[in-house]
Structures are given as C-alpha cells and as structure tokens.
Design an enzyme around this catalytic site. Structure first.
Site, mmCIF file in Angstrom:
data_model
loop_
_atom_site.group_PDB
_atom_site.id
_atom_site.type_symbol
_atom_site.label_atom_id
_atom_site.label_comp_id
_atom_site.label_asym_id
_atom_site.label_seq_id
_atom_site.Cartn_x
_atom_site.Cartn_y
_atom_site.Cartn_z
ATOM 1 N N CYS B 12 0.995 -1.169 -0.033
ATOM 2 C CA CYS B 12 -0.054 0.095 0.057
ATOM 3 C C CYS B 12 0.903 1.361 0.021
ATOM 4 O O CYS B 12 2.039 1.150 0.230
ATOM 5 C CB CYS B 12 -1.067 0.046 1.149
ATOM 6 S SG CYS B 12 -0.051 0.173 2.796
ATOM 7 N N PRO B 13 0.484 2.248 -0.282
ATOM 8 C CA PRO B 13 1.088 3.431 -0.484
ATOM 9 C C PRO B 13 2.028 4.094 0.538
ATOM 10 O O PRO B 13 3.276 4.153 0.513
ATOM 11 C CB PRO B 13 0.091 4.665 -0.845
ATOM 12 C CG PRO B 13 -0.926 3.943 -1.329
ATOM 13 C CD PRO B 13 -0.994 2.421 -0.629
#
Lengths: 158, 488
Positions: B12-13
C-alpha cells in the site's frame, strides 16, 4: 524496541467527544504535541487527512488505523483514541468507527524496528479474537497491558 | 485438490499497516482453505519475505493485493488475481478460492488494471516488447544525466551574468569568479555524455556495463559525437558486456572473481573503446563537411537558410552538426557578418525554451523531475545553453528531435526574414542590448519556441493518453537487477 516504547499509557485517550474525522485527527495531533512527538500538530492533521484521501484506513468492527509519515514527527509513536460516538470513516464494513489506533512515523529512517512493531500490530488486528479483546478493554491501563503483551509476545514468538 | 501453492504480493502507498493486514488476512484464509501460501510484503521498510523465481514458477496461482507497484511483471504467464489492498484484507478467502478453483485469468505481458491495482507495466523484456526495454535503458541514462545538465548549465548561465566574455582570461571584462563558475559548469557538461552512456550501459549490463559505458561515452564526447554518440556508446557498451557474459559462461565457477575484476573491465573497455574510436573517426569529417555545406548556403534565401540552420542547431545539440552551424556562425561573425549568427543563436535558444513551454503548458503530462528541468530551461534557453534540451530529446530522439528542429527552424527563419543582427556568439538574451532588432528577434524565438512547445506537449499528452496508467520507469530498478543478475 518493543511496543511499550511506542505506546505510552498517556497516549491512550478513552471516551473522546470527537464526532467527526477532523476532530479525531485534532485530538490525535493535540496529544502528539503535548507529548513532544511533534511541534506542528496542523501538519499532522494534514498528513492523516491526505492518507485518508488515498483510501480509507477504516477497517472493521469500528476499528480504524489512521497513519502518517511526516518530517514533523520527531519520534515514532502510537496514539489510541476511542470516541463516545461512532464517526463516519468509510470503513470496509460500512459501519462507523470509534476505536482509532493512530500510527505516527517520522520521515527519517532510523532503523526499521518501529516499522516491524507497527506491522505486527497491524497483523494482530486481523485476529477477530484480538479485536474483541481490544474493544472490551475497560480502561486505558487494561488496553495498554493487553496490547503490549499481545504484540511483544507475538514478536518474540516469531 | 492436494497441495495447492499460491504466492502473493501485498503493498500500500504508506506501507505501514494495510500491507501487513492484507498479508495476514491471506495467510489466515489460506490456512482455512487448506492451501499453501507465501506472501511477499512491500512495506515501508522494504520488501520482506521475498518470492524467489522458483517459488513463483512452482506456484499454481498469484494474488496481488496492492495499491502500488509490486513488480507484477514477474508473474507473466501465471494465473493472477490482482486487486486493491483493501480487497485483499476484506475478501482474502474469496481470492484464495478464485485461484483454488482455477478461475483466475492468465497474466499476459501487457497492462491490466483491476480496482486501482497497479497495472503490470513491465512486459517481460527478455521475450516481450523490445522497444520498451530499449526505452527503459535510455531512461536510466537520461535520469542520471539530468542533474549534470541542470547543475552545469545554471553555473555557466550565472557566469554570463558577469558579462558574456567574462570567463575569458584574454578579454578585458575577465572576472576570476565568472571564470571559475564557467569552468566548473563546463566540467559538469563534459561529464554529461559519459554519464548518459554509462548508465544506459549499466541498465543493460549492470556494473560491467557501467565501466565500459563510461569509457565509450568519454570517447564519444572527446570525439565530438555529442549526446547521440553517447547513446550509441551506451547501448554498444551494454550489449557488448552482455555478449561477453554469454561467451564467458563456459568459464569455470572458480574463476568468477577473475571475471568481474579482470575479464569484464579489460575486454568490455577494449571492445567498446575500439568500436567507439572507429565510430567517432568520421565525426570531424562530418563536422567539416557540414560547415562547407552551410557556408555554401550563407547567401541563399532567408527561408531556406533558416530551415537549414534551425534543423542543424537542434539536430544534435552539441554534436558535430550543431557545432558546424555554430562554428560557421562565429567564423562569419569575425568577418563582420552579424546577420548569420542571429539565426544560429535563435535556433540554439529555442530547444530549451520549447521544453520549458511544453512543461509549463502541459504540466501533468511530464513527471516531476521533467517539470523542474523544464523550469530551469527558461534560464538555460535565455542564456543560449542548448544542452538543456538534451535530457528531453534523449528520452525519445526519433520524435522529439524533429519537433525541436521544427521550432528552431521557425525561430531562425523568422530571424533571417526580419534581418536581425546579433554581434555576439553567445550569451542568449544577455546580449540583447547590442542586438539590432531586439523585438523582432525575441518575437522570432518566442514564435518558434511556442509552436515547438505546443507540439511537444501535445505529443506527450497523446503518448500519456495512449498508455494511461504507465508511470516513469524509475521503480523499474529491480527488474533491471533481475535481468542482469547472471552477469555479476
């Protein structure tokens, strides 16, 4: 490093009156400022909001894990806020959130042990049993004891 | 169904929470479904529990639960389900069952997008798209060259502020500070082409490629072959080293140390060096030929002259063709012809300005480093430092160079048509006070730059729309490593 280094008992706030996402973030940032984790609480609020924009941190069973990585965070920390009323969080189960585990991560990489702890905390949340225990904790002290025991033990078990 | 093996990648970011929650969810769901799983996590602290090529090979299926690039090209040819990290947390069981029931589609070497998951942007270069691989190598060179262009260019531009001859110790306006700035900036420019060649070669042939590329680039630079010569040197060095690797495969393992410290550098540099020396040999002849060609045209119609000068100046920006135009300009200047130089200057100023305007008007179709470089090019263009446009041109020479040539030709032609005279060989807009026909000259340059800039921007826009979802290949590093591991 252990979870107890990241989560101080003072940083668990029960029964907050925050009723919106903004207010929850301000509560978190305010506490961070008070504990010397940051000098610029507004930047923290902004960072948390931006992360939320990418995708919700709302999970299920009223739990959300807002987090941000920012150069305004002076040391890694966990702040837990529970709210009296549910706050809309676009959670995966579409239910409002009331149990917030905020992860504040500094920009500078000074080892990654704190990241390992945060990741085991995240993994722990996947266990339904653990979530039930979290939500059942009667006060700050009990919650702190449960979390440190759970995460640090799990870590040593690995 | 016994013994189903699944591999998965999550990311995820921020890489702090969801990456690991999805990994945990997949592990749990796999246990419930009774299948074997290994989950690779792309978190803040890097990639953990990394999947080996063998594990991927043996797996019955792949689950990607990520909102970032997890190098999905590795899974080409396998049954893959690709979803967002959120879905990985919530519907892990369903994802496992999709693989278990054999319902997942086979991933091809093309991009596929599902619910915000990163499309697989890298087609497998060993068997797939050749041009994509070439572009990636080129980009590696360009991105490493860019800071040298900016740093060197700006220092040279600053030295001009002391007066355009202030760096020349022979000249009355000589200023030691300006001289120093000019020299330092000049070194930045001198190493630009070797860096370009070296990192193109590094992308192809890893460290042994880097070594041969540096030397090849140096030869291209010294031999006056400009950045196009540098691109040739980089690709030549890279593939020479790859070829060497194949030849040296038969050498016993025990001599591996000898390979990397002796055989690769010696033979890599030698073969690249000989090849480049032969290649740059005709450069001075090309240069001389272009000069006499151009001198023959000096009295032809302003339009024809403008087109030729413009095309020459923007063709290789510092290579033999551009230098021919510039040297002819300075030679005619010393004979008192201030008319010819005006067009050369206009044509040399336009390319950086074209890139500057393109990044200004079409901001979102350029990446961050390009936007910054574009802004700097307002300065470099205004001071006649054509090299500023090189990083843009080098990324896609076949299309970008003609656009720059067109813009420069427009600028030069209009300059000649309006009979502007520029008595200085350098300095760009800093020599405006001595230019006769200042407004006309500025208008000519602006017209060429704006037209070129709009075309360049429109091209980038079209390219972007065509491959929506593709990012610049900066995080392609790991793929390069994979490809070239055998060489090290």
């Amino acid at each position: 490093m252990r979870l107890s280094n990241l989560l101080k008992p003072e940083n668990i706030i029960f029964h907050s009156l925050a009723a919106t996402q903004e207010e929850v973030f301000r509560e978190i940032a305010g506490q961070a400022e008070q504990e010397g984790i940051t000098k610029k609480p507004k930047k923290i609020v902004k960072g948390l909001k931006e992360r939320e924009k990418q995708s919700t941190t709302g999970f299920q069973d009223a739990i959300a894990i807002p987090h941000t990585k920012s150069k305004e965070v002076k040391q890694p920390a966990i702040i837990i806020v529970t709210t009296k009323q549910g706050v809309e969080w676009n959670s995966m189960d579409s239910r409002p959130a009331s149990f917030f585990i905020a992860l504040l991560i500094p920009e500078k990489e000074e080892g990654d042990t704190h990241l390992k702890i945060l990741s085991s905390l995240s993994r722990m949340l996947m266990e339904e049993e653990n979530r039930t225990q979290l939500l059942k904790a009667p006060d700050e002290k009990a919650l702190h004891a449960f979390l440190t025991e759970k995460v640090d033990l799990q870590k040593e078990g690995l | 169904m016994p013994d189903i093996k699944i591999v998965a990648a999550t990311g995820c970011p921020t890489g702090i929470a969801h990456t690991f929650m999805a990994a945990e969810a997949l592990n749990k769901a796999a246990a419930e479904e009774g299948v074997d799983i290994k989950v690779e996590t792309h978190g803040q602290s890097g990639v953990d529990n990394e999947l080996s090529p063998e594990e991927i090979d043996k797996a019955d299926g792949v689950i990607i639960a990520a909102d970032k690039n997890v190098n999905a090209y590795r899974f080409d040819g396998k049954p893959v389900v690709s979803v967002s990290v959120g879905k990985g947390i919530k519907d892990a069981g369903e994802l496992i069952r999709t693989i278990k029931n054999g319902e997942a589609g086979i991933q091809k070497g093309t991009s596929r997008t599902e619910e915000g998951a990163e499309p697989t942007e890298y087609s497998d270069s060993s068997k797939g798209s050749m041009t994509h691989a070439l572009y990636k190598h080129l980009m590696n060179g360009v991105s490493h060259m860019l800071p040298f262009v900016v740093g060197g260019g700006v220092l040279i531009a600053v030295s001009f502020l002391f007066g355009i001859y202030s760096a020349d110790p022979e000249h009355e306006s000589y200023n030691p500070v300006a001289g120093m700035l000019n020299t330092i900036g000049g070194y930045g420019f001198q190493i630009m082409v070797p860096i370009l060649a070296a990192f193109i070669a590094e992308s192809i042939g890893k460290r042994p490629g880097l070594v041969a590329g540096f030397v090849g680039g140096l030869i291209a630079n010294e031999g006056g072959a400009g950045f196009l010569g540098g691109i040739v040197a980089g690709f030549a060095a890279g593939y020479i080293v790859v070829g060497l690797g194949m030849l040296l495969e038969k050498i016993p393992q025990s001599l591996n140390g000898l390979k990397s410290i002796f055989l690769y550098p010696v033979f890599g540099i030698f073969i690249t060096g000989v090849l480049m020396t032969l290649l740059v040999e005709p450069m001075s002849a090309i240069n001389a030929g272009m000069e006499s060609f151009l001198t023959g045209f000096q009295n032809s119609s302003p339009i024809l002259l403008g087109i030729i000068v413009g095309a020459m100046c923007a063709f290789d920006m510092g290579g033999p063709v551009n230098k021919a135009a510039y040297v002819t300009g300075t030679a005619l200047l010393s004979e008192g012809n201030m008319y010819f130089m005006a067009g050369v200057s206009a044509a040399c100023i336009a390319p950086p300005l074209i890139t500057a305007f393109a990044t200004l008007f079409f901001r979102k179709y350029f990446d961050k480093s390009e936007r910054n470089a574009g802004s700097v090019n307002f300065i470099l263009g205004s001071t006649h430092i054509t090299e500023g446009a090189i990083p843009f041109a080098a990324k896609n020479p076949i299309i970008v160079i003609p656009i720059l040539m067109l813009g420069s030709s427009i600028a030069a032609t209009l300059t000649y048509l309006m009979g502007v005279e520029v008595p200085a060989p350098h300095g760009g807009f800093l020599v405006l006070p001595v230019v006769s026909g200042v407004l006309q000259w500025l208008a000519a340059i602006l017209a060429g730059s704006l037209i070129g800039g709009v075309i360049f921007g429109a091209y980038r826009r079209a390219k972007f729309l065509k491959q929506t979802g593709l990012k610049s290949s900066r995080d392609g590093k790991e793929e390069e490593n994979l490809e070239t591991q055998q060489l090290a």
